[in-house]
Design a protein around this motif. Structure first.
Motif: not given
Lengths: 329, 287
Positions: A17-19, A23-26, A28-31
């Motif tokens: 997912y994070p790869l 974007t920082p928002f995405q 951060r949302l995942g985390a």
């Protein structure tokens, strides 16, 4: 082996997912989804599997968060040094609440947990050592990697994912151990389980203590990511609410229920906060309240239970494999 | 005893009578249906806001506000019973607690959204000034709230123990099926119980609003006070709630006077936990 197929695919997607969404928002949302999934999964052990509805779980979350931040602010140690202290405090508090109340009907337990959470918030708000109303801060500039203070959300994402997998692993192990079988029996009928010799109060207490310790880890991780904790963010009742609603929406008592619930509600909250700004905070919780009422009224088992039921209707032979918590072979 | 301490204790008793009134609502539902209403404190909060609305819109005090609050909350109680409680009662414990807890959030944050987080107050002289009785200063608003609450709580007790409606409700709580065979409709009785309990709670909210701060989150604190009162007094016992309510009012006032207002809630919550440890059945309750 087919029952491992879907979890493996899901895990691969979660790792990627994070790869893909960079974007920082995405990220951060995942985390955040993973972080809340850890807390909700920890709640699930006592709330879902043991059927004891804790509405003050934030007290353990706060123990972890405050222990980590205190380790930094008072002793200049990396925040993670405080984690064992947070776990120890949480388990001790769980015993203090659990020993008297888990013998009684479940309502007493729920009420006591609310009272303890409020008590903790009031005490911390008036304790200078714990920063009183202002709270405690973590390192503003990371000294070493052990401070776990990163600007990007990416390291947190994988850190949280690891902890989530450990939490789910412990939960899975518990459901397949003797305690898990006792818990299932107690949840079906406590009286019957007791009369067959299941040590009901003790088993519920163990589940509660385990859940408390894991919740405090979630609190510690939260404080490391945000770099501070204050009475509202570390001990506010709304944190308890989030754990409870995420687990219940996804499916209380199912292994992946809390993760599903977090994956639905965290984006909802982040987006509504972004779109509505400060005014959104109240509205988000109106929606949360409505969702909880609707789940309780129409689908107490949560979304996963609903899917499992529809799936079982569709393909009766596959039903056991589709369950969140597979039984021991 | 110094006259200040006497005044503190009298103030505590008057506040305690209001605690007793709204806790009676909680204990009635709990005793009758074995349902704990986690939104109970928020019912008190709604009663406070109704009283506030009555004052802002019509310019009249609690003599109109309190009956209106009782009626509005009784209606809310019936709606909640038919809309939510009737179905979650049959479900698992999780559904019961989740349902009323979700209701609490829904009410609390709807009010937050509509009125904002600011603390509101009714004018201090809405009911009347301060009287001096034998050297004790009494605010008219507290006196009115305490006396009315005491009378309504006693009335509630008489209603439950001395009338045919009370006996029917008791019959349903003992054995709903048997009661049904005797021609009593459990559904109606339980709906009436919710109306009475919520109405009494709304009334208490309107009374306490004359001297207490009004805020969306006030229900959280008052809800815990109600839990403490009920567990101290024993389930389903209105006299127990009365004694416990008065006691908690006095303990709160005295501890606020001796060790500071910040610590009064800490004292009450700690007392609650001590009770859970040593006497979970409460002062007068049976297990």
């Amino acid at each position: 082996m087919r029952r491992f197929l879907w979890p493996t695919v899901a895990l691969a997607l979660i790792i990627l997912y994070p790869l893909v969404f960079t974007t920082p928002f995405q990220q951060r949302l995942g985390a955040l989804i993973l972080l809340y999934a850890i807390a909700a999964s920890a709640w699930n052990i006592v709330g879902g599997y043991a059927g004891q509805v804790s509405v003050g779980h934030v007290v353990f979350f706060g123990c972890g968060a405050y222990a980590s931040m205190a380790a930094y602010s008072h002793f200049a140690l990396p925040p993670m040094v405080g984690v064992p202290a947070g776990i120890a405090a949480s388990v001790a508090i769980a015993a203090v609440i659990g020993v008297p109340t888990l013998r009684l009907s479940g309502h007493y337990f729920s009420m006591a947990t609310i009272a303890v959470a409020e008590l903790a918030r009031l005490i911390v708000t008036n304790t200078e050592f714990l920063g009183a109303a202002v709270g405690l801060s973590g390192p503003t500039v990371p000294r070493t990697v052990f401070d776990l203070s990163f600007i990007s959300a990416l390291p947190y994402y994988y850190l949280f994912l690891t902890v989530l997998l450990i939490t789910l692993g412990i939960t899975w192990w518990m459901t397949n151990s003797r305690i898990g079988f006792y818990l299932r029996a107690i949840k079906d009928s406590e009286r019957a389980a007791r009369s067959l010799g299941a040590p009901a109060s003790r088993v519920k207490l163990y589940a509660y203590m385990l859940s408390a310790g894991l919740t405090s880890v979630a609190g510690a991780l939260y404080s490391m990511m945000f770099g501070f904790v204050d009475p509202e963010s570390g001990l506010g009742i709304l944190i308890s609410v989030k754990m409870l609603i995420m687990a219940a929406l996804g499916g209380a008592g199912l292994l992946f229920g809390p993760l599903v619930g977090a994956a639905i509600l965290v984006p909802l909250e982040e987006i509504s906060n972004n779109v509505l700004g400060g005014k959104g905070a109240g509205l988000t919780f109106v929606v949360y309240g409505a969702i909880i009422v609707i789940i309780a009224r129409f689908q107490p088992g949560g979304i996963l239970a609903l899917i499992n039921r529809l799936w079982a209707k569709h393909k009766p032979a596959e039903a056991p494999a589709a369950q969140g918590a597979p039984h021991a072979p | 005893m110094s006259s200040i301490l006497v005044q503190v204790i009298v103030g505590g008793l008057l506040l305690g009578a209001v605690y007793a009134l709204f806790s009676s609502g909680l204990t009635l539902i709990w005793g009758m249906m074995n349902v704990v209403n986690f939104a109970h404190g928020d019912f008190v909060m709604l009663g406070m806001y109704v009283a506030f609305m009555v004052w802002t819109l019509l310019g009249v005090g609690p003599f109109v506000g309190a009956p209106v609050a009782a009626l509005v909350l009784a209606t809310v109680g019936v709606i909640v019973y038919f809309g939510l409680i009737r179905s979650v009662m049959k479900g698992p414990m999780l559904a019961q607690i989740l349902g009323t807890f979700g209701l609490a959030l829904l009410l609390r944050y709807s009010v937050f959204w509509a009125f904002g987080a600011n603390f509101l107050t009714l004018p201090g002289d809405l009911v009347g000034g301060t009287y001096d009785v034998l050297g004790i200063k009494l605010q008219a608003s507290r006196l009115l709230a305490g006396v009315v609450a005491l009378l309504v709580t006693l009335g509630l007790h008489l209603l439950l123990t001395r009338t045919s409606l009370g006996s029917k409700m008791l019959a349903v709580s003992e054995d709903a099926t048997a009661a049904q065979l005797m021609g009593i409709r459990p559904d109606s009785m339980q709906a009436i119980a919710w109306a009475i309990a919520a109405g009494a709670t709304g009334l208490a909210g309107a009374l306490i609003a004359t001297f207490f701060y009004i805020a969306p989150t006030v229900g959280e604190t008052l809800g815990i006070v109600a839990f403490v009162t009920v567990s101290l007094g024993g389930f389903g016992s209105v006299p127990g709630a009365l004694v416990a309510g008065l006691l908690i009012g006095v303990i709160e006032s005295v501890s606020a006077y001796w060790i500071g207002a910040v610590y009064k809630d800490i004292v009450v919550y700690s007392l609650f936990l001590c009770f859970l440890w040593f006497r979970p059945q409460g002062l007068m309750g049976k297990m």
